[in-house]
Design an enzyme around this catalytic site. Structure first.
Site, PDB file in Angstrom:
ATOM      1  N   THR A 137       0.824  -1.213   0.000  1.00  0.00           N
ATOM      2  CA  THR A 137       0.000   0.000   0.000  1.00  0.00           C
ATOM      3  C   THR A 137       0.857   1.261   0.000  1.00  0.00           C
ATOM      4  O   THR A 137       0.500   2.272  -0.612  1.00  0.00           O
ATOM      5  CB  THR A 137      -0.937  -0.008   1.221  1.00  0.00           C
ATOM      6  OG1 THR A 137      -1.828  -1.121   1.128  1.00  0.00           O
ATOM      7  CG2 THR A 137      -1.754   1.274   1.299  1.00  0.00           C
ATOM      8  N   ILE A 188      -0.548  12.167  -0.404  1.00  0.00           N
ATOM      9  CA  ILE A 188      -1.075  13.379   0.214  1.00  0.00           C
ATOM     10  C   ILE A 188      -0.821  13.352   1.716  1.00  0.00           C
ATOM     11  O   ILE A 188      -1.023  12.324   2.372  1.00  0.00           O
ATOM     12  CB  ILE A 188      -2.596  13.505  -0.035  1.00  0.00           C
ATOM     13  CG1 ILE A 188      -2.901  13.464  -1.543  1.00  0.00           C
ATOM     14  CG2 ILE A 188      -3.150  14.783   0.587  1.00  0.00           C
ATOM     15  CD1 ILE A 188      -2.245  14.540  -2.352  1.00  0.00           C
ATOM     16  N   HIS A 241      -2.620  14.656   4.541  1.00  0.00           N
ATOM     17  CA  HIS A 241      -3.948  15.211   4.794  1.00  0.00           C
ATOM     18  C   HIS A 241      -3.936  16.140   6.011  1.00  0.00           C
ATOM     19  O   HIS A 241      -3.207  15.914   6.976  1.00  0.00           O
ATOM     20  CB  HIS A 241      -4.957  14.086   5.018  1.00  0.00           C
ATOM     21  CG  HIS A 241      -5.200  13.253   3.795  1.00  0.00           C
ATOM     22  ND1 HIS A 241      -5.979  13.696   2.752  1.00  0.00           N
ATOM     23  CD2 HIS A 241      -4.766  12.020   3.439  1.00  0.00           C
ATOM     24  CE1 HIS A 241      -6.028  12.761   1.812  1.00  0.00           C
ATOM     25  NE2 HIS A 241      -5.282  11.737   2.200  1.00  0.00           N
ATOM     26  N   VAL A 269       5.711 -14.682   6.469  1.00  0.00           N
ATOM     27  CA  VAL A 269       5.211 -15.295   7.698  1.00  0.00           C
ATOM     28  C   VAL A 269       4.088 -16.267   7.337  1.00  0.00           C
ATOM     29  O   VAL A 269       3.141 -15.919   6.635  1.00  0.00           O
ATOM     30  CB  VAL A 269       4.693 -14.230   8.679  1.00  0.00           C
ATOM     31  CG1 VAL A 269       4.084 -14.888   9.924  1.00  0.00           C
ATOM     32  CG2 VAL A 269       5.829 -13.293   9.095  1.00  0.00           C
ATOM     33  N   ARG A 300      -6.010  -0.212  -0.528  1.00  0.00           N
ATOM     34  CA  ARG A 300      -6.161   0.306   0.829  1.00  0.00           C
ATOM     35  C   ARG A 300      -6.670  -0.812   1.743  1.00  0.00           C
ATOM     36  O   ARG A 300      -7.526  -1.591   1.341  1.00  0.00           O
ATOM     37  CB  ARG A 300      -7.148   1.474   0.849  1.00  0.00           C
ATOM     38  CG  ARG A 300      -6.569   2.757   0.282  1.00  0.00           C
ATOM     39  CD  ARG A 300      -7.652   3.730  -0.128  1.00  0.00           C
ATOM     40  NE  ARG A 300      -8.110   3.471  -1.493  1.00  0.00           N
ATOM     41  CZ  ARG A 300      -9.064   4.146  -2.097  1.00  0.00           C
ATOM     42  NH1 ARG A 300      -9.695   5.116  -1.461  1.00  0.00           N
ATOM     43  NH2 ARG A 300      -9.420   3.869  -3.334  1.00  0.00           N
ATOM     44  N   CYS A 318       9.371   7.989 -20.828  1.00  0.00           N
ATOM     45  CA  CYS A 318       9.516   6.719 -21.546  1.00  0.00           C
ATOM     46  C   CYS A 318       9.277   5.523 -20.641  1.00  0.00           C
ATOM     47  O   CYS A 318       9.278   4.383 -21.112  1.00  0.00           O
ATOM     48  CB  CYS A 318      10.889   6.634 -22.208  1.00  0.00           C
ATOM     49  SG  CYS A 318      12.212   6.012 -21.135  1.00  0.00           S
ATOM     50  N   CYS A 348      16.339   3.437 -20.276  1.00  0.00           N
ATOM     51  CA  CYS A 348      17.387   3.331 -19.259  1.00  0.00           C
ATOM     52  C   CYS A 348      17.482   1.952 -18.615  1.00  0.00           C
ATOM     53  O   CYS A 348      18.474   1.649 -17.952  1.00  0.00           O
ATOM     54  CB  CYS A 348      17.201   4.396 -18.178  1.00  0.00           C
ATOM     55  SG  CYS A 348      15.663   4.264 -17.234  1.00  0.00           S
TER      56      CYS A 348
END
Length: 478
Positions: free
Chosen positions: A40, A47, A49, A172, A310, A436, A441
């Site tokens: 996550t 942001i 918050h 685990v 999330r 790209c 690269c």
């Protein structure tokens, strides 16, 4: 035998590890992936918050506001990008003003500083590219943006320098209690510890339910995003939110700390805890939602799309506590938005809990600061010339889109918990994140990874596991 084992090297686990590294304790972080920041924490809105959205009196609200307050100094101490650009929650109709006012009132109760409700004229003066029918907005000057990769990596590196062990590619499989000791069974053997911290993101319910009769349930909530080129990065100068709905804050439009423009996320509940694939339906929803509140978004400048998950717990609240019927097992579960913002405060809270239980003593030699990968673009011409003279690799551009040098990639590989894969280099240096999308690269980056790690290029992966880039040869060896 450890004092504390932390399951998960995302931002919550890394923040907890960093705070625990202040004390005389033997701490280990166990991570099933090949690097930190692989769940996550790597795929989110980036942001910071302000704290007006979380319910009054909730742990989410408390840790959001505290985490926001800690972020600026932490970014200076640990050398990661953070900008306090402010956010706007836009309202399109006079009939919705009571909902906007309720958000303002909630923010004031939560202790969010500087909140103001702006008129149509004020908000359009602040953001000329807002849709013409925006009626008003809630302005939160304390909101900001951060690089989630660099935050997570900085916390982990600092913890490691202060003595915390990290075990990667270690999954685990079971948890068993033997007297006062927890046995943590993994695909790499059994580890023993006095305390377990469950910071496993979307898998936190799995581990909680192994040890407790009181079950919790986490739903992976997928969020699709579009990322636009840096040429679109100034289209807005604040983070733009719609009024929150049932599934969260809606589709946001925001600059990033690196100069791109980010649109998203969706909020689609799924069953697959690894389901980070984007969908046409999801991306269409992102584009439609963004265009509702901001006009003339240059969608032809999209350079990539991605999705993250999330960890939505049924009670929509952070669960940070010792499990009542599993002594020594500390939950850090249900960490969804504003989890990234809250992470410094989450680390404090878990460490304080363990400090009290274990009577931990502070180290005298704790190292509170860390320097990130050197960015030559921050140097003067004279300083850069001197650097290249001393270390010629800083004059060799590998990633032309982001202007990343060989010196930066070498630094990313050699530093504590250094990069082992293409994605590991990308998260630490941005090599491969430009227009790209690593098309040019990657071969050169693979050469450097193979050379620095002393392995064959066929062993280099995109993101660990079986994600090898080279799967065969098309010519016989001479």
């Amino acid at each position: 035998m450890y004092d504390v084992i932390i399951i998960g090297a995302g931002v919550s686990g890394a923040a907890t590890a960093r705070e625990l590294s202040r004390y005389n304790a033997k701490v280990c972080v166990i991570e099933k992936e090949e690097d930190v920041c692989c769940g996550t924490s790597k795929a989110n809105s980036a942001i910071v918050h302000a704290g007006y959205d979380a319910k009054e009196g909730s742990l989410m609200a408390k840790l959001n506001v505290r985490g926001n307050a800690l972020m600026e100094q932490l970014s200076k101490d640990l050398d990661f990008p953070f900008k306090r650009i402010g956010s706007l929650v836009v309202c399109k109709d006079e009939e919705d003003m009571p909902n906007l006012k309720a958000l303002y009132d909630r923010g004031m109760t939560n202790g969010v500083p500087g909140l103001r409700i702006l008129s149509k004229e004020e908000v359009h003066e602040m953001e000329p590219n807002l849709a013409d029918d925006i009626y008003a907005a809630l302005y939160a000057p304390s909101a900001g943006i951060v690089c989630p990769f660099h935050l997570n990596i900085a916390l982990a590196e600092n913890a490691n320098v202060n003595g915390v062990e990290f075990k990667f590619d270690t999954e685990v499989t079971d948890l068993k209690k033997s007297g006062d000791i927890w046995e943590v069974h993994t695909n790499q053997g059994v580890f023993e510890t006095k305390y377990v911290v469950n910071a496993a993101g979307v898998y936190a319910d799995k581990f909680h339910n192994m040890v407790s009769e009181k079950k919790i349930h986490i739903t992976p909530r997928r969020g699709d995003y579009c990322l636009l080129d840096k040429s679109a990065g100034s289209h807005v100068s604040h983070t733009i939110f719609a009024l929150p709905g049932k599934y969260g804050k809606g589709i946001l439009i925001s600059p990033t700390v690196h100069g791109n423009l980010l649109l998203g996320p969706t909020a689609i509940d799924i069953e697959d805890k690894e389901g980070t694939n984007t969908t046409r339906e999801g991306l269409d929803q992102v584009i439609a939602g963004a265009n509702l509140n901001v006009k003339n978004i240059p969608m032809r400048q999209v350079i990539t799309s991605f999705a993250g998950l999330r960890a939505h717990e049924d009670g929509h609240e952070f669960i940070i506590e010792e499990v009542a019927d599993a002594k020594g097992f500390i939950d850090c579960a249900g960490i969804e938005s504003p989890g990234l913002t809250s992470s410094p405060a989450i680390g404090e809270m878990v460490a304080d809990l363990l400090k009290e239980k274990m009577h931990l003593e502070e180290k005298k030699d704790f190292i509170a600061t860390r320097k990130g990968v050197l960015n030559p673009n921050t140097l003067s011409k004279e300083e850069r010339a001197a650097l290249i003279k001393e270390k010629p690799e800083y004059g060799n551009i590998i990633c032309r889109c982001e202007m990343i040098t060989e010196g930066e990639i070498i630094d990313a590989i050699r530093r504590p918990l250094g990069a082992k894969s293409l994605d590991g280099v990308k998260r630490r240096t941005r090599a491969g994140m430009g227009r790209c999308q690593a098309g040019f690269c990657s071969p050169r980056t693979m050469e450097i990874l193979a050379r620095e790690r002393g392995v064959n290029q066929s062993e280099i992966t995109k993101s660990g596991g079986n994600s090898k880039i080279i799967v065969g040869t098309n010519k016989d060896s001479l």
